[in-house]
Design a protein around this motif. Structure first.
Motif, PDB file in Angstrom:
ATOM      1  N   LEU A 294       7.122 -10.897   9.148  1.00 11.66           N
ATOM      2  CA  LEU A 294       5.534 -10.323   9.375  1.00 11.66           C
ATOM      3  C   LEU A 294       5.323  -8.989   9.365  1.00 11.66           C
ATOM      4  CD1 LEU A 294       2.599 -11.328   9.737  1.00 11.66           C
ATOM      5  CD2 LEU A 294       3.205 -11.566  12.180  1.00 11.66           C
ATOM      6  N   ALA A 295       6.409  -8.467   9.913  1.00 10.59           N
ATOM      7  CA  ALA A 295       6.273  -6.969  10.234  1.00 10.59           C
ATOM      8  C   ALA A 295       6.617  -6.146   8.868  1.00 10.59           C
ATOM      9  CB  ALA A 295       7.019  -6.406  11.386  1.00 10.59           C
ATOM     10  N   ALA A 296       7.607  -6.812   8.319  1.00 13.78           N
ATOM     11  CA  ALA A 296       7.894  -5.864   7.102  1.00 13.78           C
ATOM     12  C   ALA A 296       6.887  -6.127   5.813  1.00 13.78           C
ATOM     13  CB  ALA A 296       9.333  -6.393   6.651  1.00 13.78           C
ATOM     14  N   GLY A 297       6.390  -7.301   5.864  1.00 12.62           N
ATOM     15  CA  GLY A 297       5.386  -7.559   4.570  1.00 12.62           C
ATOM     16  C   GLY A 297       4.391  -6.673   4.808  1.00 12.62           C
ATOM     17  N   THR A 298       3.793  -6.621   5.918  1.00 14.21           N
ATOM     18  CA  THR A 298       2.645  -6.092   6.468  1.00 14.21           C
ATOM     19  C   THR A 298       2.702  -4.691   6.583  1.00 14.21           C
ATOM     20  OG1 THR A 298       2.109  -7.670   8.301  1.00 14.21           O
ATOM     21  CG2 THR A 298       1.027  -5.734   8.498  1.00 14.21           C
ATOM     22  N   LEU A 299       3.872  -3.927   6.553  1.00 12.90           N
ATOM     23  CA  LEU A 299       3.938  -2.523   6.817  1.00 12.90           C
ATOM     24  C   LEU A 299       4.258  -2.248   5.235  1.00 12.90           C
ATOM     25  CD1 LEU A 299       6.333  -1.753   9.517  1.00 12.90           C
ATOM     26  CD2 LEU A 299       4.036  -1.216   9.440  1.00 12.90           C
ATOM     27  N   ALA A 300       4.754  -2.925   4.329  1.00 11.97           N
ATOM     28  CA  ALA A 300       5.085  -2.703   3.110  1.00 11.97           C
ATOM     29  C   ALA A 300       3.701  -2.662   2.399  1.00 11.97           C
ATOM     30  CB  ALA A 300       5.793  -3.653   2.408  1.00 11.97           C
ATOM     31  N   THR A 301       2.732  -3.683   2.497  1.00 13.19           N
ATOM     32  CA  THR A 301       1.430  -3.901   1.923  1.00 13.19           C
ATOM     33  C   THR A 301       0.546  -2.731   2.434  1.00 13.19           C
ATOM     34  OG1 THR A 301       1.697  -6.393   2.008  1.00 13.19           O
ATOM     35  CG2 THR A 301      -0.281  -5.439   1.177  1.00 13.19           C
ATOM     36  N   VAL A 302       0.532  -2.350   3.576  1.00 11.92           N
ATOM     37  CA  VAL A 302       0.041  -1.088   4.084  1.00 11.92           C
ATOM     38  C   VAL A 302       0.138   0.057   3.475  1.00 11.92           C
ATOM     39  CG1 VAL A 302      -0.376   0.311   5.946  1.00 11.92           C
ATOM     40  CG2 VAL A 302      -0.582  -2.022   6.408  1.00 11.92           C
ATOM     41  N   GLY A 303       1.448   0.229   3.001  1.00  8.65           N
ATOM     42  CA  GLY A 303       2.031   1.332   2.196  1.00  8.65           C
ATOM     43  C   GLY A 303       1.415   1.284   0.840  1.00  8.65           C
ATOM     44  N   ILE A 304       1.215   0.035   0.172  1.00  4.94           N
ATOM     45  CA  ILE A 304       0.711   0.064  -1.055  1.00  4.94           C
ATOM     46  C   ILE A 304      -0.797   0.113  -1.231  1.00  4.94           C
ATOM     47  CG2 ILE A 304       0.477  -1.579  -3.032  1.00  4.94           C
ATOM     48  CD1 ILE A 304       3.266  -3.157  -2.265  1.00  4.94           C
ATOM     49  N   LEU A 305      -1.580  -0.137  -0.290  1.00  6.97           N
ATOM     50  CA  LEU A 305      -2.733  -0.324  -0.284  1.00  6.97           C
ATOM     51  C   LEU A 305      -3.629   0.759   0.332  1.00  6.97           C
ATOM     52  CD1 LEU A 305      -3.569  -4.387  -0.191  1.00  6.97           C
ATOM     53  CD2 LEU A 305      -3.316  -2.796  -2.127  1.00  6.97           C
ATOM     54  N   PHE A 306      -3.175   1.362   1.336  1.00  6.82           N
ATOM     55  CA  PHE A 306      -3.744   2.045   2.273  1.00  6.82           C
ATOM     56  C   PHE A 306      -3.143   3.537   2.246  1.00  6.82           C
ATOM     57  CE2 PHE A 306      -5.509  -1.552   4.060  1.00  6.82           C
ATOM     58  CZ  PHE A 306      -6.727  -1.388   4.400  1.00  6.82           C
ATOM     59  N   LEU A 307      -1.826   3.635   2.218  1.00  5.81           N
ATOM     60  CA  LEU A 307      -1.121   5.064   2.379  1.00  5.81           C
ATOM     61  C   LEU A 307      -1.694   6.108   1.241  1.00  5.81           C
ATOM     62  CD1 LEU A 307       0.745   6.438   3.856  1.00  5.81           C
ATOM     63  CD2 LEU A 307       2.715   5.801   2.589  1.00  5.81           C
ATOM     64  N   PRO A 308      -1.814   5.721   0.047  1.00  7.02           N
ATOM     65  CA  PRO A 308      -2.239   6.720  -1.026  1.00  7.02           C
ATOM     66  C   PRO A 308      -3.665   7.188  -0.696  1.00  7.02           C
ATOM     67  CG  PRO A 308      -1.451   4.575  -2.188  1.00  7.02           C
ATOM     68  CD  PRO A 308      -1.532   4.163  -0.587  1.00  7.02           C
ATOM     69  N   SER A 309      -4.500   6.463  -0.071  1.00  4.32           N
ATOM     70  CA  SER A 309      -5.741   7.002   0.130  1.00  4.32           C
ATOM     71  C   SER A 309      -5.788   8.003   1.670  1.00  4.32           C
ATOM     72  CB  SER A 309      -6.853   5.873   0.439  1.00  4.32           C
ATOM     73  OG  SER A 309      -6.398   5.149   1.598  1.00  4.32           O
ATOM     74  N   TRP A 310      -4.682   7.250   2.425  1.00  2.20           N
ATOM     75  CA  TRP A 310      -4.657   8.180   3.585  1.00  2.20           C
ATOM     76  C   TRP A 310      -4.104   9.515   3.133  1.00  2.20           C
ATOM     77  CZ3 TRP A 310      -2.173   3.985   6.933  1.00  2.20           C
ATOM     78  CH2 TRP A 310      -3.092   2.983   7.153  1.00  2.20           C
ATOM     79  N   LEU A 311      -2.877   9.611   2.101  1.00  2.00           N
ATOM     80  CA  LEU A 311      -2.568  10.977   1.762  1.00  2.00           C
ATOM     81  C   LEU A 311      -3.304  11.372   0.636  1.00  2.00           C
ATOM     82  CD1 LEU A 311       1.159   9.569   1.599  1.00  2.00           C
ATOM     83  CD2 LEU A 311       0.048  11.082   3.312  1.00  2.00           C
TER      84      LEU A 311
END
Length: 290
Positions: A237-254
């Motif tokens: 659960l933790a790994a899948g959640t973090l990976a998807t956050v990186g795909i969907l949210f991290l680009p806009s945060w950066l």
């Protein structure tokens, strides 16, 4: 008296005289070859040209979306799990106790000391093993339900990456926190997809409450019933959640300035999560052999 010129014929059906024409290219076309348009009517050739020149529709993750997408990766993962189960059942000569007498099950099941002895394939291979048909059916049904939507939004490659990273995260948690247990099943990856769907709903500005309730119920069951790999579930659960956050949210945060940069950032995020999981597995294996 001058003879009348022959009536124009359809460019796609030369044997059909017609008084109609495409309002875009001007070529004569029969009624079968014309389609209504905002202004006049366009021939099928012009419509095809428009479709080829139009930019592809993309999801929030940047994946191209088709009109009738087929979740091939989800179906392939289900097929692989079923085939592996069939092999273990044939080797053990038992549908219910397929883990007994199956050399494949014995070689792939996750057992931390065996991984420490160099059998690294267990970290991923155990995710395709199941204890009996009920265990298999529950995991495959959950994979079918959540996997199709996750694959549509993330795209096939990123979806597969999230699935594999979730497996790694579940195995890493088991290696650290349940070293004396033997663990098998796709549950860690499925829990990772639960987290992925939750992140997707938040990104699409839809309520994630239903998924949060499902996750809460499943975590409660993992706590309550013996024989269930709680840490494998939570790690996935933790790994899948973090990976998807990186795909969907991290680009806009950066503040990524292009779609290509956003995709690269997403892949780097997935690679970081996978690297952390593998590092945990490696560190634990070194501790056990020390």
């Amino acid at each position: 008296m001058n003879p009348q010129p022959p009536a124009p014929t359809c460019v796609r059906h030369p044997n059909r005289p017609t008084g109609l024409a495409c309002t875009r290219c001007g070529r004569p076309s029969c009624a079968e070859c014309l389609r209504p348009a905002a202004v006049g009517q366009h021939c099928v050739d012009c419509l095809r040209q428009d479709q080829r020149s139009a930019p592809p529709v993309r999801s929030v993750a940047g994946a191209q979306t088709a009109r009738a997408p087929m979740p091939y990766v989800t179906y392939a993962l289900i097929a692989i799990n079923v085939v592996v189960f069939a092999i273990t059942a044939a080797q053990s000569e038992s549908l219910l106790d397929n883990q007994r007498g199956s050399s494949l099950f014995l070689d792939w099941v996750l057992f931390a000391p065996a991984v420490a002895d160099g059998e690294w394939w267990r970290v991923l291979g155990s995710g395709f093993l199941h204890y009996g048909p009920v265990h298999l059916l529950l995991n495959m049904f959950a994979l079918y339900v959540v996997g199709r939507d996750a694959e549509l939004v993330l795209g096939r490659l990123r979806y597969l990456a999230v699935y594999v990273v979730s497996l790694l995260g579940g195995s890493a948690a088991v290696m650290v926190l349940a070293q004396n247990t033997v663990t098998a099943g796709a549950s860690g990856a499925v829990y990772g997809l639960f987290g992925a769907i939750t992140v997707i709903l938040i990104r699409l500005r839809q309520s994630p409450n239903q998924m949060l309730i499902i996750i809460g119920i499943n975590v409660f069951i993992s706590f309550s019933l013996p024989g269930i790999s709680l840490w494998g579930h939570l790690g996935g659960l933790a790994a899948g959640t973090l990976a998807t956050v990186g795909i969907l949210f991290l680009p806009s945060w950066l503040r990524a300035k292009s779609q290509e940069t956003a995709r690269m950032i997403g892949w780097v995020a997935v690679a970081v999560v996978a690297s952390v999981a593998l590092s945990v597995v490696g560190a634990t294996a070194m501790t056990l052999t020390a």
